[in-house]
Write a protein that holds these residues in place. Structure first.
Motif, PDB file in Angstrom:
ATOM      1  N   VAL A 555       6.909   2.757  -3.481  1.00  0.00           N
ATOM      2  CA  VAL A 555       6.067   2.750  -2.367  1.00  0.00           C
ATOM      3  C   VAL A 555       4.965   2.085  -2.125  1.00  0.00           C
ATOM      4  O   VAL A 555       4.645   1.486  -1.166  1.00  0.00           O
ATOM      5  N   ILE A 556       4.478   1.649  -3.139  1.00  0.00           N
ATOM      6  CA  ILE A 556       3.106   0.858  -3.336  1.00  0.00           C
ATOM      7  C   ILE A 556       3.692  -0.443  -2.861  1.00  0.00           C
ATOM      8  O   ILE A 556       2.926  -1.072  -1.977  1.00  0.00           O
ATOM      9  N   GLU A 557       4.752  -0.885  -3.214  1.00  0.00           N
ATOM     10  CA  GLU A 557       5.278  -2.239  -2.671  1.00  0.00           C
ATOM     11  C   GLU A 557       5.774  -2.297  -1.270  1.00  0.00           C
ATOM     12  O   GLU A 557       5.511  -3.248  -0.556  1.00  0.00           O
ATOM     13  N   LEU A 558       6.185  -1.043  -0.666  1.00  0.00           N
ATOM     14  CA  LEU A 558       6.649  -0.747   0.527  1.00  0.00           C
ATOM     15  C   LEU A 558       5.298  -1.038   1.350  1.00  0.00           C
ATOM     16  O   LEU A 558       5.308  -1.855   2.431  1.00  0.00           O
ATOM     17  N   VAL A 559       4.124  -0.514   0.977  1.00  0.00           N
ATOM     18  CA  VAL A 559       2.780  -0.593   1.826  1.00  0.00           C
ATOM     19  C   VAL A 559       2.432  -2.166   1.618  1.00  0.00           C
ATOM     20  O   VAL A 559       1.795  -2.538   2.550  1.00  0.00           O
TER      21      VAL A 559
END
Length: 647
Positions: A555-559
């Motif tokens: 999710v951090i990579e998505l953001v």
């Protein structure tokens, strides 16, 4: 459309709809006399739409006014209105305005502290509560010293057994009013004519991004002037079908639902509950619809999720026609023309793809579609235009009765909000501030002379927004003038401008951009749980809570990808270098955002100072304790280990 080509006022139709030297109750009375049996409101109750005609609406409002008058309500006194949208709450506000009093709608989830602030602004004589939950709030407010004498309620469930003094049902008030009107035949017309054009029609509040919300009194003249301006700018037509779902405490609801609704004889459809809005939207298929960018984003996300779950053939058909329509719409926005192939595919696409999607979401009859409040993402905006929904941007303020500028249906640009409406003047100050002058502008903040002097100068409203006018008169809004800040290296930027572009991502719900007086920019990001949660489930990523989901490496990579896309549009000194994915959403109950979801920057920067210190201190993580206010008013504390992500 240039403003010189503004729509003329109609001939052959009753002139009272555009008389600003009138009142809402007088216009309502004339509507009832000429169109008495036509529908004015429809309310869904127990799954069935119940109709209220113009004559019934007038009769009930006048009876309520007679009942309120007998209770001593009148000029200088206020009616607090709490609850979700409902015909009787609207009628109560109209009745209060007919008596020269102040109808004061507040958000149904307003906290006790917010209610106490509103109660200090002027004498609250009457409170009109939707249900037991809101009645309990009012009784607690009265116990804490409020001047509320009479408490009305709509839904009797759980309240009928209460013995509180001054408590009575809406039905009892209206019945008493009817009895009084029967006993005093001359009272009916006297009540219709009692209020004057410059008397209050509604008491609403500014968003309160920099402090306590300020009271804004809009007169009947203000609201009717705004409606006239918007009609001439082709914002709506007579007899639109609308869905009254926006919060009643927001000026947009009163200006559109009541102001334009009465002046132009809309059919005002009230959803059964806030949870049924999307279902009711499909049933009604309104001809006029306004929604915030986040609502349009959510609908688009739902469409995309459903298509992702469909069969390969359906996905192929959808992508074939949608991609062609998107390309055509982008070409038109750049001043070009659709290709022959795109023109050929459009009718078949309408039959196979676009029409069914619009039918599923109640958009089939939509003639006037608007977004406002903040910038909308380019992809979202272009999608709806490609779908056949002629989405437009609307710009206005509480202080201008909601209407200032608007895009024309055939002349939209992604970076502007259109031109000023007829009857509205706009100029840009030397400081780059947007100034507005119109008959729809309010007379000043309630009992705040210093704030009024800052906002009004020689009839011009200082909007507080930074912007500029393009050579052909198109208005560009950059953000709040007070938020123009500089980095330590002297680079000028507006945090809200960057925040809005980050929120164009369907996975980002809220953002606070940092960097004032710092060497570089960073951000605190709140993910949007529903689309991110679906994204995670489709990839087999398990999670237990919002906090857990927000810290997943994927999710951090998505953001990170969303931040990188925005960075690609920013100059080098203003690119975001770090961010933290917060373990909770920004919450209005915690004071971090307003009820209209505008960021309270000073609160966020103070509350999340440890995160900011960690970002600029070069740390790779931070342990954050955060205060959470529950629905009961109790306060709790959460603790979470957060990653500081370098971009």
């Amino acid at each position: 459309m240039s403003r010189a080509e503004a729509r003329p006022l109609p001939t052959g139709l009753p002139a009272w709809n555009f008389e600003s030297d009138s009142t809402l109750i007088q216009v309502l009375a004339k509507n009832a006399a000429a169109f008495g049996q036509k529908p004015a409101m429809r309310e869904k109750d127990l799954g069935i739409w119940q109709q209220i005609t113009w004559q019934e609406l007038l009769d009930t409002v006048i009876a309520a006014a007679a009942g309120l008058d007998a209770l001593g309500f009148g000029p200088g006194k206020a009616m607090l209105v709490l609850g979700d949208n409902g015909p009787r709450l609207y009628m109560g506000m109209l009745a209060a305005g007919a008596l020269g009093g102040y109808p004061m709608p507040v958000y149904p989830d307003a906290t006790p502290d917010e209610l106490r602030h509103f109660a200090q602004e002027l004498p609250l004589h009457v409170a009109f509560a939707d249900d037991q939950e809101q009645v309990d709030k009012v009784l607690d407010l009265r116990d804490s010293g409020s001047t509320i004498v009479n408490v009305l309620f709509d839904d009797p469930r759980g309240v009928a057994s209460y013995k509180a003094p001054g408590l009575q049902s809406w039905d009892a008030l209206v019945a008493a009013g009817h009895a009084r009107l029967k006993a005093e035949p001359s009272l009916r017309q006297a009540l219709i004519d009692r209020a004057r054009p410059d008397d209050p029609a509604v008491f609403v509040h500014s968003s309160g991004t920099t402090g306590k919300p300020k009271g804004v009194v809009l007169t009947h003249r203000n609201l009717l002037s705004g409606v006239r301006n918007a009609f001439q700018g082709r914002a709506f037509d007579f007899e639109e079908d609308i869905l009254a779902y926006l919060p009643m405490a927001w000026v947009g609801d009163f200006a559109m639902t009541i102001g334009a609704g009465i002046a132009l004889r809309f059919t005002i459809n009230v959803p059964e509950r806030s949870e049924t809005v999307l279902h009711d939207l499909r049933e009604i298929a309104p001809t006029w619809y306004l929604a915030a960018p986040r609502s349009w984003d959510n609908m688009l996300t739902t469409i995309q999720v459903r298509m992702a779950d469909s069969t390969p053939l359906k996905k192929w058909i959808y992508e074939l026609f949608m991609n062609a329509s998107l390309a055509s719409e982008r070409r038109k926005l750049e001043g070009g023309e659709p290709t022959a192939r795109e023109k050929l595919l459009r009718p078949l696409g309408e039959w196979l793809v676009f029409g069914p999607i619009k039918d599923q979401f109640g958009l089939t009859r939509l003639r006037h579609a608007f977004t406002g409040g903040e910038a909308i993402g380019e992809d979202t905006f272009v999608f709806y235009r490609a779908l056949g929904v002629k989405l437009r941007q609307l710009y206005g303020q509480t202080e201008s009765s909601a209407y200032t500028a608007m895009q024309d249906v055939e002349e939209v640009r992604l970076h502007t909000v259109g031109r000023h409406l007829p009857g509205v003047e706009i100029r840009i100050s030397d400081a780059g501030e947007i100034l507005v002058r119109s008959g729809s502008i309010f007379g000043g903040y309630h009992e705040q002379p210093d704030a009024t002097r800052e906002a009004l100068e020689d009839g011009w409203l200082h909007t507080g927004d930074a912007g500029y006018l393009e050579p052909d008169g198109q208005l560009v809004v950059l953000g709040r003038l007070s938020e123009v800040v500089h980095t330590a290296k002297g680079e000028r930027y507006i945090p809200n401008y960057i925040e809005n572009r980050l929120k164009f991502s369907p996975y980002v719900k809220d953002v606070a951009v940092l960097g004032k007086g710092r060497d570089e920019l960073a951000a605190i990001v709140c993910i949007d749980k529903e689309p991110v949660g679906h994204w995670a489930e489709m990839r087999g990523i398990s999670y237990m809570s919002y906090a857990d989901l927000s810290q997943k490496p994927e999710v951090i990579e998505l953001v990170t990808q969303a931040v990188q896309r925005v960075n690609g549009t920013l100059p080098e000194p203003l690119k975001l270098r770090h961010f933290v994915s917060l373990h909770k959403e920004f919450d209005a109950d915690d004071g971090e955002i307003t009820r209209t979801r505008k960021l309270r920057r000073n609160v966020v920067e103070e509350r999340y100072a440890p995160i900011i210190d960690a970002i600029y201190g070069g740390q790779s993580s931070v342990t954050m304790k955060a205060r959470i206010t529950y629905e009961t008013g109790e306060v709790g504390v959460t603790e979470r280990h957060l990653t500081v992500q370098k971009v």
